[in-house]
Design an enzyme around this catalytic site. Sequence first.
Site, PDB file in Angstrom:
ATOM      1  N   LEU A 118       0.818  -1.214   0.000  1.00 23.55           N
ATOM      2  CA  LEU A 118       0.000   0.000   0.000  1.00 23.55           C
ATOM      3  C   LEU A 118       0.853   1.266   0.000  1.00 23.55           C
ATOM      4  O   LEU A 118       0.438   2.299  -0.518  1.00 23.55           O
ATOM      5  CB  LEU A 118      -0.914   0.016   1.228  1.00 23.55           C
ATOM      6  CG  LEU A 118      -1.966  -1.087   1.317  1.00 23.55           C
ATOM      7  CD1 LEU A 118      -2.672  -1.028   2.678  1.00 23.55           C
ATOM      8  CD2 LEU A 118      -2.983  -0.943   0.199  1.00 23.55           C
ATOM      9  N   GLY A 119       2.032   1.192   0.603  1.00 25.79           N
ATOM     10  CA  GLY A 119       2.899   2.370   0.688  1.00 25.79           C
ATOM     11  C   GLY A 119       4.223   1.991   1.316  1.00 25.79           C
ATOM     12  O   GLY A 119       4.391   0.913   1.886  1.00 25.79           O
ATOM     13  N   GLY A 175      10.444   5.565   5.245  1.00 29.10           N
ATOM     14  CA  GLY A 175      11.735   5.310   5.862  1.00 29.10           C
ATOM     15  C   GLY A 175      11.695   4.272   6.960  1.00 29.10           C
ATOM     16  O   GLY A 175      12.708   3.668   7.294  1.00 29.10           O
ATOM     17  N   LYS A 190       1.937  -2.945   8.840  1.00 25.01           N
ATOM     18  CA  LYS A 190       3.168  -2.168   8.710  1.00 25.01           C
ATOM     19  C   LYS A 190       4.337  -3.025   9.175  1.00 25.01           C
ATOM     20  O   LYS A 190       4.431  -3.378  10.354  1.00 25.01           O
ATOM     21  CB  LYS A 190       3.086  -0.892   9.543  1.00 25.01           C
ATOM     22  CG  LYS A 190       4.317   0.001   9.426  1.00 25.01           C
ATOM     23  CD  LYS A 190       4.106   1.309  10.167  1.00 25.01           C
ATOM     24  CE  LYS A 190       5.291   2.236   9.999  1.00 25.01           C
ATOM     25  NZ  LYS A 190       5.090   3.523  10.688  1.00 25.01           N
ATOM     26  N   ASP A 241       5.049  14.550  11.205  1.00 21.65           N
ATOM     27  CA  ASP A 241       5.106  14.187   9.785  1.00 21.65           C
ATOM     28  C   ASP A 241       3.725  14.308   9.159  1.00 21.65           C
ATOM     29  O   ASP A 241       3.256  13.407   8.462  1.00 21.65           O
ATOM     30  CB  ASP A 241       5.646  12.766   9.622  1.00 21.65           C
ATOM     31  CG  ASP A 241       6.205  12.521   8.218  1.00 21.65           C
ATOM     32  OD1 ASP A 241       6.444  13.509   7.496  1.00 21.65           O
ATOM     33  OD2 ASP A 241       6.412  11.356   7.859  1.00 21.65           O
TER      34      ASP A 241
END
Length: 675
Positions: free
Chosen positions: A356-357, A360, A389, A484
């Site tokens: 999905l993405g 860093g 993740k 962020d």
Amino acid sequence: MVLSKRSSIIFIIFCFSLLQNATIGSSKSPKTKNLSFHDFKEVRDATSFKFTNFSSIDGGALQLTPDNENQPLGYFNKSGRIMYYKPYKLWRSETDRDIASFNTTFVMNIYRNRTWNPGEGFAFLIAPEFDVPEESHGRWLGLTNASTDGNPENRLVAVEFDTEKQEFDPDDNHIGLNINSVRSKTTVSLDRFGFLISPETGTDYRVWIQYNGKSKVMEVYMANRSDERPKQPFLNETINLKDHVKQSSYFGFAASTGNPGIQFNCVLEWELQVEDFSGKKDGKWWRIALGVGVSVMVLLALCGVKFGVACVKKRRDLDEDSNVLGALKRLPGMPREFRYKDLKKATNDFHQNMVLGQGGFGVVYRGILRDWDGRSTSSALRTNEIAVKKFSRDDIKGKDDFLAELTIIHRLRHKHLVRLVGWCYEKGKLLLVYDYMPNGSLEKHLYESSNTLNWRHRHKILAGVASALHYLHNDYDQKVVHRDLKASNILLDSDYNARLGDFGLARAIENERTSYAELGLAGVPGTMGYVAPECFHTGKATPESDVFGFGAVVLEVVCGRSPGVKIQHEEHQFTLVDWVWMLHREGRILEAVDERLKNEYVVEEANRLLLLGLACSHPVASERPQTQAICLIIAETLPSPHVPPFKPVFTWPNLGLGVAFSSIESDYSNITLSS
């Protein structure tokens, strides 16, 4: 017999493993078991519960008592229980001081017709069995009856939500803690909190019940379904469950109706995390380990100091990991712990097609998690989409990143934050599991989608992000600086509601402090275009620098342009914020609105948001609006901010010379909110 060096090493490793396993097994920590039902379906979930005669699954909910309004005589004087089908072992032995902690949240709806008298009540229940006692309707709430009420042999504890006053009740709208009886040990009237358990219009309420097995404190919270958990519990009581319930007990719900008091007692969602002491100590292994330990010591001396040091280091690392895992599992409100093999299967072995993405800190994969409740029967089979993740650095730095993100986000509860579903720390692999957002990131819709994001969605997204940021800065028990904030970290659910995610750079800071640098976490994190100018000079991030990032997102959403990409205007190149400020100075700020909208937007809202974006982008941190004002401006409760026509000039914060601005129009030195 003389062992070779190689055989000695193999034997040492084997013996060391036995010793280690025996030691760990002798002081085994309880596992946390999790249930998660976001709705209820009879075909899928019937085998997960035990039902009494008048309880059922219907209409997407657990129905504790009959729910057929067309047959009035059918639901007078009824009682029911619905309990999870497996009992939990709440402590290991009678001499063991440890007792299980648990956290549960559920959504209840106590519906009644306007003409009905409300009654009788609903309860969350811990009981030794799932059968409801005979004649437990009416005042007995499906818990006890006239002959058993108050009997210590009942071995039950309940949190009641009572809607009919008895002679021993304070009123007909209260929470109570019940021990073996419907006469509550402690009661709290909900009138002073503004809640009515059984209103004339059916209302969904979310309830949180938390029990700490060490402090023996039970806390009960309540709010409207879409609201956050209150900061203070409605009911707070010390109770040692070991004194009142059986070692193996069931969790679930009970309710009753009376005559004339009748109502529908429904549970729409239920999540439960319980420490389970099913693991057993093994004295035999401990004795074997002691015998092998003597041999290990001798062989270690023969194999040399180097090997011994290596073993000690390995053991220290294992102990450290064990301590970390133990600490994580004991954190209140921790979500489900996943098995690595289940996440590997869900993501098709972390296949590239499931990505999905990427950033860093690691890669995010889409996953399809089957058999959510850990059972393999076909009737219980479920399919849930998740986002996994996977941290790319499995060394100590990766572990620090993982722990930083997990310890911050595990207690965050807000409808505009991506919800943490669970985690995995296994085989050197570090993974976090989040709700899957079917509409992907805001960045994708602004730049990659063939369909233009409409104005209504854009406005709703910015309002949601502002609400989430206000929660992080003000409503959470610690200030959380996201650090962020950008379009790729804003995810969209199926209704295009914004969910702020990716807390890899976030840090929780003490309320008295203003930056993570004071905690030894200095640096310049974030993405160009979204980073406040003072961060490059001070090495600090603050709530004000988050506001700067939000301002960049506001301009990006309204203009459809990236803050990090230069804009060519006549013979000059501008950053996004400078370009919008130039148009504002020339009185044509609405020319900055995304051309793809083709004038299908609300002019007043666009003007308000562009001015807000500039106000948040002020070069001087102290001049930026705070999140509360931002939310009120977007909601049009406060007027648009007044922004000077010329952009102020940034001055190093530590020079002590005041704030310098452009020489032209220096009277417009402050951005303020019009009164």
